[in-house]
Design an enzyme around this catalytic site. Structure first.
Site, PDB file in Angstrom:
ATOM      1  N   ASN A 150      -4.400   2.527   8.866  1.00 52.37           N
ATOM      2  CA  ASN A 150      -5.558   1.673   9.194  1.00 52.37           C
ATOM      3  C   ASN A 150      -5.200   0.241   9.583  1.00 52.37           C
ATOM      4  O   ASN A 150      -6.007  -0.432  10.220  1.00 52.37           O
ATOM      5  CB  ASN A 150      -6.577   1.706   8.057  1.00 52.37           C
ATOM      6  CG  ASN A 150      -6.058   1.095   6.784  1.00 52.37           C
ATOM      7  OD1 ASN A 150      -4.871   1.196   6.482  1.00 52.37           O
ATOM      8  ND2 ASN A 150      -6.917   0.461   6.042  1.00 52.37           N
ATOM      9  N   LYS A 173       8.724   4.457   7.037  1.00 55.27           N
ATOM     10  CA  LYS A 173       7.996   5.584   7.637  1.00 55.27           C
ATOM     11  C   LYS A 173       6.540   5.187   7.872  1.00 55.27           C
ATOM     12  O   LYS A 173       5.765   5.021   6.944  1.00 55.27           O
ATOM     13  CB  LYS A 173       8.007   6.803   6.710  1.00 55.27           C
ATOM     14  CG  LYS A 173       7.506   8.039   7.440  1.00 55.27           C
ATOM     15  CD  LYS A 173       6.888   9.066   6.526  1.00 55.27           C
ATOM     16  CE  LYS A 173       5.388   9.074   6.533  1.00 55.27           C
ATOM     17  NZ  LYS A 173       4.706   9.269   7.807  1.00 55.27           N
ATOM     18  N   GLY A 226      -1.640   3.732   0.857  1.00 54.59           N
ATOM     19  CA  GLY A 226      -2.282   4.932   1.383  1.00 54.59           C
ATOM     20  C   GLY A 226      -3.310   5.454   0.403  1.00 54.59           C
ATOM     21  O   GLY A 226      -3.859   4.685  -0.389  1.00 54.59           O
ATOM     22  N   SER A 227      -3.515   6.757   0.427  1.00 55.84           N
ATOM     23  CA  SER A 227      -4.595   7.329  -0.394  1.00 55.84           C
ATOM     24  C   SER A 227      -4.147   7.488  -1.853  1.00 55.84           C
ATOM     25  O   SER A 227      -2.949   7.489  -2.164  1.00 55.84           O
ATOM     26  CB  SER A 227      -4.982   8.684   0.174  1.00 55.84           C
ATOM     27  OG  SER A 227      -3.884   9.554   0.111  1.00 55.84           O
ATOM     28  N   GLY A 231      -0.485   8.579  -3.234  1.00 57.46           N
ATOM     29  CA  GLY A 231       0.134   7.515  -4.038  1.00 57.46           C
ATOM     30  C   GLY A 231       0.551   8.007  -5.416  1.00 57.46           C
ATOM     31  O   GLY A 231       1.654   7.731  -5.892  1.00 57.46           O
ATOM     32  N   GLU A 248      -0.400   0.792  -3.342  1.00 53.71           N
ATOM     33  CA  GLU A 248      -1.710   0.228  -2.996  1.00 53.71           C
ATOM     34  C   GLU A 248      -2.543   1.366  -2.454  1.00 53.71           C
ATOM     35  O   GLU A 248      -2.179   1.971  -1.447  1.00 53.71           O
ATOM     36  CB  GLU A 248      -1.569  -0.882  -1.945  1.00 53.71           C
ATOM     37  CG  GLU A 248      -1.087  -2.208  -2.496  1.00 53.71           C
ATOM     38  CD  GLU A 248      -1.980  -2.783  -3.577  1.00 53.71           C
ATOM     39  OE1 GLU A 248      -3.170  -2.428  -3.663  1.00 53.71           O
ATOM     40  OE2 GLU A 248      -1.474  -3.590  -4.376  1.00 53.71           O
ATOM     41  N   CYS A 282      -9.364  -0.599   3.159  1.00 51.49           N
ATOM     42  CA  CYS A 282      -9.351  -0.282   1.731  1.00 51.49           C
ATOM     43  C   CYS A 282     -10.247  -1.251   0.970  1.00 51.49           C
ATOM     44  O   CYS A 282     -10.700  -0.957  -0.119  1.00 51.49           O
ATOM     45  CB  CYS A 282      -7.929  -0.332   1.200  1.00 51.49           C
ATOM     46  SG  CYS A 282      -7.094  -1.841   1.663  1.00 51.49           S
ATOM     47  N   GLN A 329     -10.680  12.416  10.170  1.00 48.74           N
ATOM     48  CA  GLN A 329     -11.419  11.344   9.499  1.00 48.74           C
ATOM     49  C   GLN A 329     -12.901  11.430   9.851  1.00 48.74           C
ATOM     50  O   GLN A 329     -13.769  11.232   8.989  1.00 48.74           O
ATOM     51  CB  GLN A 329     -10.830   9.981   9.883  1.00 48.74           C
ATOM     52  CG  GLN A 329     -11.437   8.812   9.127  1.00 48.74           C
ATOM     53  CD  GLN A 329     -11.274   8.897   7.617  1.00 48.74           C
ATOM     54  OE1 GLN A 329     -10.170   9.136   7.117  1.00 48.74           O
ATOM     55  NE2 GLN A 329     -12.350   8.741   6.868  1.00 48.74           N
ATOM     56  N   GLU A 381     -14.005   7.461  -2.210  1.00 43.91           N
ATOM     57  CA  GLU A 381     -13.784   6.665  -0.999  1.00 43.91           C
ATOM     58  C   GLU A 381     -14.052   7.521   0.244  1.00 43.91           C
ATOM     59  O   GLU A 381     -13.490   8.599   0.382  1.00 43.91           O
ATOM     60  CB  GLU A 381     -12.338   6.183  -0.986  1.00 43.91           C
ATOM     61  CG  GLU A 381     -12.058   5.217   0.150  1.00 43.91           C
ATOM     62  CD  GLU A 381     -10.594   4.806   0.184  1.00 43.91           C
ATOM     63  OE1 GLU A 381      -9.720   5.682   0.144  1.00 43.91           O
ATOM     64  OE2 GLU A 381     -10.334   3.589   0.257  1.00 43.91           O
ATOM     65  N   GLU A 460       1.328  -7.568  -3.562  1.00 43.77           N
ATOM     66  CA  GLU A 460       1.971  -7.779  -2.278  1.00 43.77           C
ATOM     67  C   GLU A 460       1.575  -9.151  -1.748  1.00 43.77           C
ATOM     68  O   GLU A 460       0.614  -9.753  -2.199  1.00 43.77           O
ATOM     69  CB  GLU A 460       1.523  -6.716  -1.275  1.00 43.77           C
ATOM     70  CG  GLU A 460       1.852  -5.300  -1.721  1.00 43.77           C
ATOM     71  CD  GLU A 460       1.879  -4.323  -0.564  1.00 43.77           C
ATOM     72  OE1 GLU A 460       0.895  -3.607  -0.382  1.00 43.77           O
ATOM     73  OE2 GLU A 460       2.891  -4.297   0.170  1.00 43.77           O
TER      74      GLU A 460
HETATM   75  P1  NAD Z   1      -2.225   8.893   3.228  1.00 47.56           P
HETATM   76  O1  NAD Z   1      -2.040   8.810   1.770  1.00 47.56           O
HETATM   77  O2  NAD Z   1      -2.683  10.159   3.815  1.00 47.56           O
HETATM   78  O3  NAD Z   1      -0.861   8.525   3.978  1.00 47.56           O
HETATM   79  C1  NAD Z   1      -0.188   7.325   3.734  1.00 47.56           C
HETATM   80  C2  NAD Z   1       1.274   7.492   4.112  1.00 47.56           C
HETATM   81  O4  NAD Z   1       1.893   8.411   3.197  1.00 47.56           O
HETATM   82  C3  NAD Z   1       1.481   8.079   5.503  1.00 47.56           C
HETATM   83  O5  NAD Z   1       2.589   7.459   6.113  1.00 47.56           O
HETATM   84  C4  NAD Z   1       1.770   9.532   5.203  1.00 47.56           C
HETATM   85  O6  NAD Z   1       2.483  10.190   6.218  1.00 47.56           O
HETATM   86  C5  NAD Z   1       2.592   9.406   3.937  1.00 47.56           C
HETATM   87  N1  NAD Z   1       2.661  10.631   3.130  1.00 47.56           N
HETATM   88  C6  NAD Z   1       1.785  11.659   3.095  1.00 47.56           C
HETATM   89  N2  NAD Z   1       2.213  12.607   2.234  1.00 47.56           N
HETATM   90  C7  NAD Z   1       3.379  12.165   1.710  1.00 47.56           C
HETATM   91  C8  NAD Z   1       4.288  12.696   0.759  1.00 47.56           C
HETATM   92  N3  NAD Z   1       4.093  13.879   0.179  1.00 47.56           N
HETATM   93  N4  NAD Z   1       5.385  11.963   0.443  1.00 47.56           N
HETATM   94  C9  NAD Z   1       5.599  10.762   1.001  1.00 47.56           C
HETATM   95  N5  NAD Z   1       4.776  10.218   1.929  1.00 47.56           N
HETATM   96  C10 NAD Z   1       3.672  10.912   2.273  1.00 47.56           C
HETATM   97  O7  NAD Z   1      -3.216   7.690   3.616  1.00 47.56           O
HETATM   98  P2  NAD Z   1      -3.837   7.343   5.065  1.00 47.56           P
HETATM   99  O8  NAD Z   1      -4.892   8.365   5.373  1.00 47.56           O
HETATM  100  O9  NAD Z   1      -2.756   7.080   6.045  1.00 47.56           O
HETATM  101  O10 NAD Z   1      -4.538   5.925   4.775  1.00 47.56           O
HETATM  102  C11 NAD Z   1      -5.818   5.793   4.254  1.00 47.56           C
HETATM  103  C12 NAD Z   1      -5.754   5.415   2.796  1.00 47.56           C
HETATM  104  O11 NAD Z   1      -4.991   4.229   2.635  1.00 47.56           O
HETATM  105  C13 NAD Z   1      -7.109   5.084   2.201  1.00 47.56           C
HETATM  106  O12 NAD Z   1      -7.240   5.719   0.946  1.00 47.56           O
HETATM  107  C14 NAD Z   1      -7.089   3.582   2.019  1.00 47.56           C
HETATM  108  O13 NAD Z   1      -7.906   3.073   1.006  1.00 47.56           O
HETATM  109  C15 NAD Z   1      -5.652   3.354   1.737  1.00 47.56           C
HETATM  110  N6  NAD Z   1      -5.289   1.965   1.998  1.00 47.56           N
HETATM  111  C16 NAD Z   1      -5.065   1.147   0.921  1.00 47.56           C
HETATM  112  C17 NAD Z   1      -4.738  -0.181   1.110  1.00 47.56           C
HETATM  113  C18 NAD Z   1      -4.475  -1.070  -0.057  1.00 47.56           C
HETATM  114  O14 NAD Z   1      -3.779  -2.064   0.110  1.00 47.56           O
HETATM  115  N7  NAD Z   1      -4.976  -0.773  -1.237  1.00 47.56           N
HETATM  116  C19 NAD Z   1      -4.630  -0.689   2.409  1.00 47.56           C
HETATM  117  C20 NAD Z   1      -4.872   0.166   3.483  1.00 47.56           C
HETATM  118  C21 NAD Z   1      -5.185   1.496   3.266  1.00 47.56           C
END
Ligand code: NAD
Length: 480
Positions: A150, A173, A226-227, A231, A248, A282, A329, A381, A460
């Site tokens: 995002n 990555k 990420g999600s 996470g 995060e 997020c 999405q 979310e 961060e």
């Molecule tokens: P996601 O968790 O699907 O992916 C995030 C990253 O993790 C990607 O690069 C993905 O390829 C990688 N990934 C996926 N599976 C993995 C695994 N098994 N091992 C290691 N890496 C793996 O999230 P997304 O859909 O890309 O992003 C949206 C999410 O990010 C939302 O939940 C949003 O709230 C969150 N987000 C949080 C913040 C914050 O700072 N809190 C900021 C931006 C986005």
């Protein structure tokens, strides 16, 4: 496929047998580019290259590290229009938002160029005569960076810049949907003179590249955004393999609107916080917690403003809201809209798919009223242009509802009461609190992060980033 953008491994642009096609969500016929997909062996090679480059980079003077980061920051700022356009093409936020994000990435590199020179230690008087106690910070080693789609350039920037400033080497990555911005950053770092192997880019699947980074014993630390589900999985694996990690993750951020709020300020904050960047932040204001006296006026005024928003191609002049990032999405957003209706939420406006001149994932921003905080729409979310209103009696109930969530990233309040603003600032269970502002929209030099289910580990950004990207050493010296 011709012209595949390669991975950067040990200073070499390395192609793979597999590539993924980066498609513009504003126009599915527009191919942004083809990007190599690394496999586990290439990821391993990138980690080895980072491990080999680490001692040299850790020993480089802070001036040298700062100069390279400064050059990268200047290059990003000089190319901000082109980079903003690229990221709007691959992610779907408007061009103004894309250029703003690229600018922020440049500023982050400049900031950490200075931070490289400001890393200070401490000296304490020992309890033992003749002994000096010296506290210093050292780099961690190879740091694995895993980022979401995002903020395709700002989030990589706010991880890469401090990691490099403090002397770590990096394996990064990016999210599968948006490799282009990270690829451009890699190119800029090479051109800025970063030694081979200090920064490595491995694009590809989370289940392949991400897993390999997290599993490797040569990676000392992981910074993930990420999600929640990804996470938590990464956190558990990182713990098992003895890594330092920060996570995060998601949010369900409340924006409280009190009877005494300035209506224009509150509507502006909700509109921006919930729907700008297509609600894919997020920190988005997805729960609007509104007291009875202003409720109807607020909902009517917000709906009117929402209906005036122009949802269209991200690069078209005048577009306020770009498309949703992907078909997955979009499906998720539509699913939650259906769930909110089934649960008894009243759809005030929006929520339908839109057709535009170009085929893309367009969704009319949706507002639900008459929702209860226990409904799924208020607990999970959505990560799209969807917000719901919870009507409350008074400030006390508003605060209780705001805090009744498993998340704790950002929380906002719109009020003209100093008493309530001050109380909320102290009692909101969130890492960031906004008064008369949207819950989204933060400064690049201030600490960023949340509490509860939203975040894990050190903050961060800003000078707080050193907590994660360095490790503390305490030395005792007896001089005789
Ligand atoms: P996601 O968790 O699907 O992916 C995030 C990253 O993790 C990607 O690069 C993905 O390829 C990688 N990934 C996926 N599976 C993995 C695994 N098994 N091992 C290691 N890496 C793996 O999230 P997304 O859909 O890309 O992003 C949206 C999410 O990010 C939302 O939940 C949003 O709230 C969150 N987000 C949080 C913040 C914050 O700072 N809190 C900021 C931006 C986005």
């Amino acid at each position: 496929m011709a012209d595949i953008h390669a991975n950067l491994i040990g200073g070499e642009w390395t192609t793979s047998t597999n590539a993924s096609r980066n498609i513009n969500p504003s126009d599915l016929s527009d191919v942004v580019g083809d990007y190599a997909q690394a496999d586990a062996a290439q990821t391993e090679a990138a980690i080895d290259a980072a491990a080999a480059a680490f001692p040299g980079w850790a020993a480089a003077s802070p001036q040298r590290r700062g100069d390279i980061l400064d050059a990268a920051g200047s290059a990003i700022l000089a190319r901000k229009d082109e980079l903003g356009r690229l990221l709007s093409r691959e992610e779907g936020k408007t061009l103004a938002e894309g250029v703003g994000e690229a600018t922020r990435a440049g500023q982050i590199f400049k900031y950490f160029a200075g931070e490289a020179l400001r890393l200070s230690g401490e000296r304490l008087d020992s309890t033992r005569p003749g002994v000096d106690v010296e506290i210093t910070r050292e780099p961690l080693g190879v740091v694995g960076l895993i980022t979401p789609w995002n903020f395709p350039i700002a989030i990589p920037a706010w991880k890469i810049a401090p990691a490099l400033a403090y002397g770590n080497s990096v394996v990064m990555k990016p999210a599968d949907a948006v490799p282009g911005s990270s690829w451009a950053l890699a190119e800029i770092l090479v051109q800025a003179g970063l030694p081979a192997g200090v920064f490595n880019l491995v694009m590809g699947r989370g289940s392949v590249v991400g897993e390999a980074i997290v599993a490797s014993p040569k990676v000392t630390a992981i910074s993930f955004t990420g999600s929640v589900s990804t996470g938590r999985r990464i956190g558990a694996r990182a713990f098992e393999t003895g890594k330092k990690f920060q996570l995060e993750m998601g949010g369900k951020n409340p924006l409280v609107v009190l009877d005494d709020a300035d209506l224009g300020t509150a509507v502006g904050a909700a509109l921006n916080g919930a729907f700008f960047s297509t609600g894919q932040r997020c920190t988005a204001s997805s729960r609007l917690v509104v007291t009875e006296g202003i409720h109807d006026r607020f909902v009517a005024a917000l709906a009117e403003k929402m209906q005036a928003l122009k949802v269209d191609h991200a690069l078209k002049p005048g577009t306020d809201i770009g498309p949703v990032v992907s078909s997955d999405q979009l499906e998720q957003d539509l699913r939650y809209i259906a769930i909110a209706r089934e649960e008894g939420g009243r759809l005030v406006t929006g929520g339908e798919r839109l057709s535009r001149e170009t085929e893309g994932y367009y969704l009319a921003p949706a507002l639900f009223a008459d929702t209860d905080n226990s409904m799924r729409i208020n607990r999970e979310e959505v990560f799209g242009p969807v917000a719901s209103v919870v009507r409350v009696r008074d400030y006390d109930e508003a605060l209780a509802v705001a805090n009744d969530t498993e998340f704790g990233l950002s929380a906002g309040i719109c009020t003209t009461s100093l008493k309530h603003a001050t109380h909320f600032k102290r009692h909101a269970q969130a890492g960031m609190v906004m008064v008369n502002l949207p819950t989204a929209g933060v400064d690049p030099h201030a600490p960023f992060g949340g509490r509860k289910g939203s975040s894990y580990g050190a903050r961060e950004q800003g000078s707080y980033a050193r907590e994660f990207y360095t490790t503390v050493k305490t030395a005792y010296v007896f001089g005789g």
